[in-house]
Design a protein around this motif. Structure first.
Motif, PDB file in Angstrom:
ATOM      1  N   ILE A 107       0.860  -1.189   0.000  1.00  0.00           N
ATOM      2  CA  ILE A 107       0.000   0.000   0.000  1.00  0.00           C
ATOM      3  C   ILE A 107       0.895   1.237   0.000  1.00  0.00           C
ATOM      4  N   LYS A 108       0.527   2.221  -0.810  1.00  0.00           N
ATOM      5  CA  LYS A 108       1.317   3.454  -0.883  1.00  0.00           C
ATOM      6  C   LYS A 108       1.223   4.247   0.416  1.00  0.00           C
ATOM      7  N   GLU A 109       2.388   4.779   0.823  1.00  0.00           N
ATOM      8  CA  GLU A 109       2.473   5.660   1.975  1.00  0.00           C
ATOM      9  C   GLU A 109       3.285   6.894   1.590  1.00  0.00           C
ATOM     10  N   PRO A 110       2.942   8.057   2.143  1.00  0.00           N
ATOM     11  CA  PRO A 110       3.709   9.262   1.860  1.00  0.00           C
ATOM     12  C   PRO A 110       5.114   9.195   2.449  1.00  0.00           C
ATOM     13  N   ILE A 111       6.040   9.796   1.734  1.00  0.00           N
ATOM     14  CA  ILE A 111       7.377  10.027   2.269  1.00  0.00           C
ATOM     15  C   ILE A 111       7.408  11.499   2.655  1.00  0.00           C
ATOM     16  N   THR A 112       7.561  11.762   3.934  1.00  0.00           N
ATOM     17  CA  THR A 112       7.517  13.136   4.428  1.00  0.00           C
ATOM     18  C   THR A 112       8.231  13.230   5.767  1.00  0.00           C
ATOM     19  N   ALA A 113       8.507  14.410   6.183  1.00  0.00           N
ATOM     20  CA  ALA A 113       9.068  14.638   7.516  1.00  0.00           C
ATOM     21  C   ALA A 113       7.971  15.068   8.486  1.00  0.00           C
ATOM     22  N   GLU A 114       6.749  15.220   8.009  1.00  0.00           N
ATOM     23  CA  GLU A 114       5.633  15.698   8.834  1.00  0.00           C
ATOM     24  C   GLU A 114       4.752  14.537   9.273  1.00  0.00           C
TER      25      GLU A 114
END
Length: 194
Positions: A107-114
């Motif tokens: 499943i797609k997940e965001p790559i972020t620092a938040e």
């Protein structure tokens, strides 16, 4: 000796197949109906203004919250998506600039620092495999939402609102002690406040 027959697993298979069998046009109509039902739910619950909402990317026939996400963006409400971290979830900021990675389930997940913890959100819209009219919920069986919100009291934020197609309703769900209760359930034809 334990039985290999698990009624919750059998029910999960049946309900997942029912939602996967829905035609694309019915899926789109369902996503549209969620928007008006969500607005009505908020009016009925009379909650303070919402600043941060978590939702999910639909897969496996789940009802899609994509039109709700567009509404949130129009209202400058921050949106977040679940990210698997061990046996719990954290929530990553979601925007049109989001970059992606796949988790262990594909499943797609965001790559972020938040990232936020669940208790930093105002509302969490979560997918259901099954539900009943009393607010009982059946998830995929991994327990990620249950572990994430296991210490949450009903009067604390975030509000936990389950989303499902009407074909996923059953008369009565077998509820376990670890199942975290919801404050509401939305389907295209129903608003259930618990």
């Amino acid at each position: 000796m334990t039985s290999h027959f698990d009624p919750r697993q059998t029910l999960r298979r049946q309900l997942r197949q029912a939602r996967r069998n829905l035609p694309v046009t019915e899926q789109l109509d369902a996503a549209s109906a969620l928007v008006s039902n969500y607005i009505e739910l908020l009016e009925r619950l009379t909650i303070p203004p919402t600043k941060r909402v978590a939702l999910y990317l639909s897969n496996d026939g789940e009802i899609s919250p994509h039109l709700l996400c567009e509404l949130f963006w129009q209202q400058n409400i921050e949106t977040y998506l679940p990210v698997v971290q061990g046996k719990k979830l954290i929530f990553a900021r979601y925007s049109v600039e989001t970059t992606w990675q796949e988790n262990i389930f594909g499943i797609k997940e965001p790559i972020t620092a938040e990232y936020l913890a669940g208790n930093e959100l105002d509302i969490v819209l979560l997918p259901l495999v099954g539900f009943d009219s009393k607010g009982g919920r059946l998830g995929m069986g991994g327990g990620f939402y249950d572990r994430t919100f296991e210490d949450k009291r009903a009067d604390q934020t975030p509000l936990l609102i389950g989303l499902a197609h009407d074909c996923q309703e059953v008369k009565k769900l077998p509820i376990e002690g670890w199942d975290v209760p919801l404050q509401g359930i939305l389907s295209p034809q129903q608003i259930i406040i618990v």
